[in-house]
Design a protein around this motif. Structure first.
Motif, PDB file in Angstrom:
ATOM      1  N   ASP A 185       0.482   3.997  -2.698  1.00 28.61           N
ATOM      2  CA  ASP A 185       0.029   5.303  -2.249  1.00 28.61           C
ATOM      3  C   ASP A 185       1.004   6.398  -2.675  1.00 28.61           C
ATOM      4  O   ASP A 185       0.598   7.446  -3.190  1.00 28.61           O
ATOM      5  CB  ASP A 185      -0.108   5.278  -0.724  1.00 28.61           C
ATOM      6  CG  ASP A 185      -0.728   6.548  -0.189  1.00 28.61           C
ATOM      7  OD1 ASP A 185      -1.740   6.973  -0.767  1.00 28.61           O
ATOM      8  OD2 ASP A 185      -0.201   7.115   0.775  1.00 28.61           O
ATOM      9  N   LEU A 186       2.270   6.139  -2.480  1.00 30.37           N
ATOM     10  CA  LEU A 186       3.286   7.114  -2.858  1.00 30.37           C
ATOM     11  C   LEU A 186       3.207   7.430  -4.349  1.00 30.37           C
ATOM     12  O   LEU A 186       3.180   8.599  -4.753  1.00 30.37           O
ATOM     13  CB  LEU A 186       4.676   6.556  -2.520  1.00 30.37           C
ATOM     14  CG  LEU A 186       5.447   7.257  -1.406  1.00 30.37           C
ATOM     15  CD1 LEU A 186       4.533   7.727  -0.301  1.00 30.37           C
ATOM     16  CD2 LEU A 186       6.541   6.348  -0.862  1.00 30.37           C
ATOM     17  N   ILE A 216       0.829  -1.200   0.000  1.00 29.15           N
ATOM     18  CA  ILE A 216       0.000   0.000   0.000  1.00 29.15           C
ATOM     19  C   ILE A 216       0.862   1.248   0.000  1.00 29.15           C
ATOM     20  O   ILE A 216       0.598   2.217  -0.701  1.00 29.15           O
ATOM     21  CB  ILE A 216      -0.909   0.035   1.249  1.00 29.15           C
ATOM     22  CG1 ILE A 216      -1.960  -1.059   1.150  1.00 29.15           C
ATOM     23  CG2 ILE A 216      -1.572   1.380   1.384  1.00 29.15           C
ATOM     24  CD1 ILE A 216      -3.117  -0.716   0.272  1.00 29.15           C
ATOM     25  N   ARG A 217       1.901   1.174   0.773  1.00 32.09           N
ATOM     26  CA  ARG A 217       2.811   2.308   0.864  1.00 32.09           C
ATOM     27  C   ARG A 217       3.350   2.694  -0.506  1.00 32.09           C
ATOM     28  O   ARG A 217       3.324   3.856  -0.905  1.00 32.09           O
ATOM     29  CB  ARG A 217       3.938   1.903   1.798  1.00 32.09           C
ATOM     30  CG  ARG A 217       4.995   2.907   2.004  1.00 32.09           C
ATOM     31  CD  ARG A 217       6.121   2.215   2.800  1.00 32.09           C
ATOM     32  NE  ARG A 217       7.285   3.049   2.870  1.00 32.09           N
ATOM     33  CZ  ARG A 217       7.356   4.111   3.653  1.00 32.09           C
ATOM     34  NH1 ARG A 217       6.313   4.412   4.394  1.00 32.09           N
ATOM     35  NH2 ARG A 217       8.433   4.855   3.661  1.00 32.09           N
ATOM     36  N   ARG A 265      -0.036   9.385  -5.204  1.00 30.95           N
ATOM     37  CA  ARG A 265      -0.037  10.799  -4.816  1.00 30.95           C
ATOM     38  C   ARG A 265       0.887  11.611  -5.693  1.00 30.95           C
ATOM     39  O   ARG A 265       0.603  12.766  -6.000  1.00 30.95           O
ATOM     40  CB  ARG A 265       0.320  10.955  -3.347  1.00 30.95           C
ATOM     41  CG  ARG A 265      -0.795  11.619  -2.634  1.00 30.95           C
ATOM     42  CD  ARG A 265      -0.539  12.341  -1.373  1.00 30.95           C
ATOM     43  NE  ARG A 265       0.644  12.082  -0.643  1.00 30.95           N
ATOM     44  CZ  ARG A 265       0.841  11.039   0.149  1.00 30.95           C
ATOM     45  NH1 ARG A 265      -0.111  10.138   0.283  1.00 30.95           N
ATOM     46  NH2 ARG A 265       1.963  10.885   0.795  1.00 30.95           N
TER      47      ARG A 265
END
Lengths: 330, 330
Positions: free
Chosen positions: A73-74, A69-70, A77
């Motif tokens: 997500d990065l 997810i990290r 964004r």
DNA sequence: GCGCGGAACGTAAACGTTTTCAGCGAGCGT
DNA sequence: ACGCTCGCTGAAAACGTTTACGTTCCGCGC
């Protein structure tokens, strides 16, 4: 409020031009003062874009999920995209419901699901929706896919054990239907075959739990001739194997080397510290997100780059008994 | 296609009644056959509901993040809500941008951020948007909040150590600004005070890393009189402390007991297995989501239930040397 | 001075729902 | 038989944007 029409407001706020620099400034000021934020639903309605990507994930626990997810997500964004998450899917039905629910709500989809075979996808996915499969066993022309290089990682591990002088390496496999397991087993077999030891391959059936690693290690100890290395398909089973060996008074790595796969945080802390294969999971997520973003931006670009594979990294600690390496304690 | 107007389709699909059972069935069949899915943006535009809740999370790693999302996701799906995630926020600016970006896109917000003080929230949140703060130090009437019972958990741990006969218990704290740390330290002090040992309290300053635990344990060893128990504010520091003690040839728990907080998976596998405090993180997420859902459904219901607190659980393993307990190996 | 081009801006349509309101039968009481 | 009510259905407005298309106005070349 700024004495202009909605059209000009739209142009000013989106910077499309066709409006004086001065009026643009004025409109922006008024908008900021009023704390105006465009209604995203209305915008999506007309543009047919949601600026959102959906992530469909199975019931993952621990660091793998978190890192994935990290990475996603990065990358999302960085592109100004939103991330709609639906995780913890136990079975195919749940996953199908979640998939359908995401329809029309997202511009693209990241799917990682053990239940997602080709039929499932055909049934539940509109062909139109850009989709990237993560670590899936389905090999379809229709969908892009990203994999972990389980094969290469396993092969590197076995090569390393062979280089350390091990001759009889047994492999503890995970759940039979698991795609990662298959690839890791394939890497194991191929490395042995390449060394002319193809006929020494022994695969024991575990299920990724510590307990199964413990049991299979006991079985390995009972074999004759006794193996001199145990390569488990994941770290938890390797840890189980370590306890079995310790209990039996067998020295690790002196008598039998033990290695794992995943490099879970715990791997550094068991005794002896576990040699294993690290997967750069966040990178996997980032790569998947990037790929998806490109598909969304250029749907016509039918260059269906084959399944990209993200790399693995051998992490050598004490449990493999390799004498030639500097033991990195990182 | 079903020879009805859009109005009837809407009524049939939403089950609002006002339509014959027979036509409803027919419409639904046609809809299924055409794989029709309502356009969510259009729906949101008119209903002013997005059916989505946003989760704003800091740069969390590992199991904590994973479990929290898990709990939130489960509770959200149970209510038919979608989950928009924005995590990995390093500083207040990033968090503010993410917060603003969520405007109008969500019906409610779950915020867990070390940067979110009252001023920050006032600045970046429309008062109208239902919001639940997770484990935040801000105590505002305006927002609901949910906390982990750090205080109770720490107190229970110290009580347990005292019950095991320990007299000189030192506490290794985490980063100074951390709300959890403060509460844990408060629990530590209060438990000692309640036992009439308030003047024996010693707080060493760590930073949640294993290395800092190691360093502080060395300091503790140099103290005179030497402590007989070390209570670290998290498990990683406790693990660091264990290595320091092992290196110094000090028996654990014989000479000095060591305990932690969090019950990370690794805690079971260190030697000796670590006594610690488990936080039911998934429950925290679920509770927050439930609370938020209630706020959304009944915005007027101004029963501002005070900060609900979710419980902790003492997990007794070998490292505390308590002789009276059955050592649960779960 | 007049026509013309182009920039700035406004008007209005369109997106796909939900919902209000009206219409229109059927059933029913008188 | 007639009017009333009530249930089902359709027409149309409304939600807040974006954008194609007009309109206005200014400057410029003739």
């Amino acid at each position: 409020m700024a004495n202009v029409s909605v059209a000009s407001v739209s142009r000013a706020l989106n910077g499309h031009g066709g409006v004086t620099a001065e009026t643009q400034k004025r409109i922006r000021e008024v908008a900021a003062r009023l704390r105006y934020v465009p209604h995203s639903a209305a915008r999506s309605l007309i543009t047919r874009r949601t600026q959102t990507i959906g992530a469909l994930l199975p019931d993952l626990h621990g660091a793998f999920f978190s890192e994935l997810i990290r990475g996603i997500d990065l990358a999302a964004r960085a592109r100004g995209l939103y991330l709609l998450v639906s995780s913890s899917h136990g079975d195919a039905t749940e996953a199908a419901i979640a998939l359908r629910a995401m329809q029309g709500r997202v511009d693209g989809l990241l799917v990682m699901s053990p239940h997602a075979d080709a039929a499932f996808l055909d049934e539940n996915l509109p062909i139109i929706l850009p989709t990237v499969l993560i670590n899936s066993h389905v090999r379809s022309e229709r969908h892009a896919a990203l994999d972990v290089d389980d094969f290469g990682g396993a092969k590197a591990m076995v090569d390393h054990l062979l280089a350390g002088g091990r001759k009889r390496i047994v492999f503890i496999a995970g759940p039979a239907v698991n795609h990662d397991v298959e690839e890791r087993a394939r890497g194991y077999r191929e490395a042995l075959a390449a060394a002319g030891l193809g006929d020494t391959a022994v695969v024991l059936q575990g299920d990724f739990t510590e307990a199964s690693g413990y049991r299979m290690a006991k079985e390995a100890l009972a074999m004759s001739p006794r193996p001199d290395a145990i390569f488990a398909a994941n770290d938890m089973m390797a840890i189980g194997a370590l306890s079995a060996l310790a209990e039996a008074g067998v020295a690790t790595p002196g008598d039998i080397a033990v290695t794992g796969f995943d490099d879970i945080p715990m791997a550094r802390y068991v005794s002896p510290p576990l040699t294993t294969v690290r997967v750069r999971i966040a990178e996997l997520g980032e790569a998947a997100m990037d790929r998806l973003a490109r598909m969304i931006e250029a749907p016509e670009d039918a260059a269906p780059e084959p399944r990209v594979v993200v790399g693995t990294e051998l992490v050598v600690r004490a449990s493999c008994g390799a004498s030639d390496q500097a033991r990195r304690r990182n």
